[in-house]
Design an enzyme around this catalytic site. Structure first.
Site, mmCIF file in Angstrom:
data_model
loop_
_atom_site.group_PDB
_atom_site.id
_atom_site.type_symbol
_atom_site.label_atom_id
_atom_site.label_comp_id
_atom_site.label_asym_id
_atom_site.label_seq_id
_atom_site.Cartn_x
_atom_site.Cartn_y
_atom_site.Cartn_z
ATOM 1 C CE LYS A 282 -0.559 5.995 7.780
ATOM 2 N NZ LYS A 282 -0.296 5.397 6.479
ATOM 3 C CG ASP B 263 5.675 3.787 1.535
ATOM 4 O OD1 ASP B 263 5.727 4.485 2.569
ATOM 5 O OD2 ASP B 263 4.622 3.607 0.890
ATOM 6 C CG PHE C 264 -1.793 1.258 1.236
ATOM 7 C CD1 PHE C 264 -2.938 1.307 0.460
ATOM 8 C CD2 PHE C 264 -1.453 2.378 1.991
ATOM 9 C CE1 PHE C 264 -3.743 2.448 0.438
ATOM 10 C CE2 PHE C 264 -2.247 3.515 1.973
ATOM 11 C CZ PHE C 264 -3.394 3.554 1.201
HETATM 12 C C1 LIG Z 1 -0.572 5.612 5.029
HETATM 13 C C2 LIG Z 1 0.410 5.167 4.028
HETATM 14 C C3 LIG Z 1 0.568 5.846 2.803
HETATM 15 C C4 LIG Z 1 -0.327 6.985 2.384
HETATM 16 O O1 LIG Z 1 -0.139 8.091 3.181
HETATM 17 P P1 LIG Z 1 -1.225 9.286 3.134
HETATM 18 O O2 LIG Z 1 -0.667 10.304 4.076
HETATM 19 O O3 LIG Z 1 -2.520 8.695 3.556
HETATM 20 O O4 LIG Z 1 -1.266 9.769 1.725
HETATM 21 C C5 LIG Z 1 1.571 5.419 1.964
HETATM 22 N N1 LIG Z 1 2.375 4.396 2.284
HETATM 23 C C6 LIG Z 1 2.248 3.716 3.436
HETATM 24 C C7 LIG Z 1 3.184 2.602 3.745
HETATM 25 C C8 LIG Z 1 1.257 4.074 4.342
HETATM 26 O O5 LIG Z 1 1.118 3.392 5.484
#
Ligand SMILES: *Cc1c(COP(=O)(O)O)cnc(C)c1O
Length: 403
Positions: free
Chosen positions: A248, A219, A135
């Protein structure tokens, strides 16, 4: 339905959510509009690393808002420069690191995709490798990196050239060739249910990326900023990426994302190739400095590791629990039967906020500041929720998602 639910149905885009109307928070607790108190062990999906309304957060936002909050990317601020230097130091980039500040995880990942293009285009490499279950966000580029059909299919066509790797080193080796510009991968897949890769997977990805002249981009939107007990999850893998994205927990609840580059990847962007009106504004930057500075000063990463271990031990042996996954305070609790939705709902009725990323995993991502009291309250409420669901769970159990 409550009145607020009617309002939400009428006025908000119909996208799910809205489990309660929350009004206020303090530490690891939130209260809804009726005054019901909840223990928040989801933390705004791994965001509120100091809990709610922490004095450090409140003071940073208020002080900076009263000084200088937004200036656009035509100008720099001391807060932004301090944050960039801090992120380089925490990520261990050395001198040749560069930082770009965005507003969210999805945006940071969009820039990572552009980094892959800048790297690959001169030699005609356009393939980007992603991992099954990944994701990376909901924006079109990030969505293209997300193999899950339910998320992607309604919005196709997606970016071309995305190739999915399975969770095995053989699949990884088969996927790499000289068309690959970059591999983009979460060190631990949060949304997939807190899933780690097989041993040696990230190390092999690093070797293969280097051997094929591709970038390894991590990521760490969910795992970064100390969530796993290291500043970045890659630091426990003994590898160095070409770039890492984060968001986050970075500013304790203030919207902010970042991409940090290492070595040669730091030279790919040049004036005119990227920017953001809000990105790196003084308000977000000052808040991140205060939050990250406090985590460092108080050595909260030691608490993240200790409390993570305590939680893992505490949940083992509770009804339905088969094990735990993840690291630090990113914890996936696996269940014997696919009733995670029912457990989440039972927990909410008892005053506990957790999340069910899949049918058989409960995810918790509490504040780095939790102590014995919060853990005892969690184990009490969570144990009761599990027992309640276990008692009503015959082989015919339906999950919340199926209702
Ligand atoms: C939450 C998340 C995203 C997306 O971040 P947003 O701030 O909601 O755009 C991307 N990659 C990972 C691994 C995530 O947990």
């Amino acid at each position: 339905m409550n009145i607020w639910q009617d309002d939400a149905s009428r006025d908000l885009m119909s996208l799910g959510g809205r489990l309660a109307l929350l009004a206020r928070g303090e530490g690891s607790h939130v209260w809804d509009a009726d005054g019901t108190r909840y223990l928040d062990f989801l933390g705004g999906i791994a965001v509120n690393c100091l809990g709610h309304a922490h004095p450090v957060f409140v003071d940073a936002v208020s002080t900076q808002a009263a000084t200088l909050s937004h200036i656009s990317n035509y100008f720099a601020s001391a807060a932004q420069l301090e944050l960039a230097a801090r992120l380089k130091r925490l990520a261990g980039t050395g001198e040749r690191g560069r930082v770009f500040l965005a507003n969210s995880g999805g945006e940071a990942n969009e820039m990572a995709i552009k980094l892959a293009r800048l790297h690959g285009n001169p030699t005609g490499r356009t393939t980007i490798l992603v991992v099954d279950g990944a994701f990376h966000g909901r924006t079109m580029g990030a969505l293209s990196l997300t193999p899950k059909p339910a998320y992607r299919e309604p919005f196709e066509p997606a970016l071309p050239g995305i190739r999915t790797v399975q969770h095995s080193i053989e699949s990884l080796e088969a996927a790499f060739d000289d068309t690959v510009a970059a591999m983009i991968v979460e060190p631990i897949q949060g949304e997939a249910g807190v899933v780690s890769h097989p041993d040696g997977f990230l190390q092999r990805a690093r070797e293969l990326a280097t051997a094929h002249g591709a970038l390894l981009i991590l990521d760490e939107v969910q795992t970064g900023a100390g969530r796993t007990g290291e500043w970045f999850a890659f630091q426990r893998e003994g590898i160095v990426p070409d770039a890492v994205t984060m968001a986050k927990s970075i500013a304790g609840g203030f919207p902010l994302g970042a991409m940090i580059t290492f070595g040669d990847a730091s030279d790919l962007f040049y004036p005119g190739t990227h920017n953001s009106t809000f990105g790196g504004n003084p308000l977000a930057s000052a808040t991140a400095n205060a939050v990250l500075g406090f985590i460092e000063e108080q050595d909260l990463l030691a608490n993240v590791n200790a409390r993570g271990a305590q939680l893992r031990e505490g949940v083992s042996g509770l009804p339905l629990v088969t094990g735990t996954r993840g690291a630090g305070l990113l914890v996936g609790i696996t269940l014997a039967v696919p009733v995670a939705g029912a457990v989440r709902a039972a927990a909410q009725r008892r005053g506990l906020i957790v999340n069910a990323p899949t049918d058989d995993v409960i995810r918790i991502a509490p504040a780095y500041t939790i102590g014995d009291a919060e853990i005892a309250e969690f184990l009490d409420l969570f144990g009761a929720s599990l027992a309640e669901v276990a008692a009503t769970t015959a082989p015919t159990a339906t999950t919340e998602a199926q209702k």
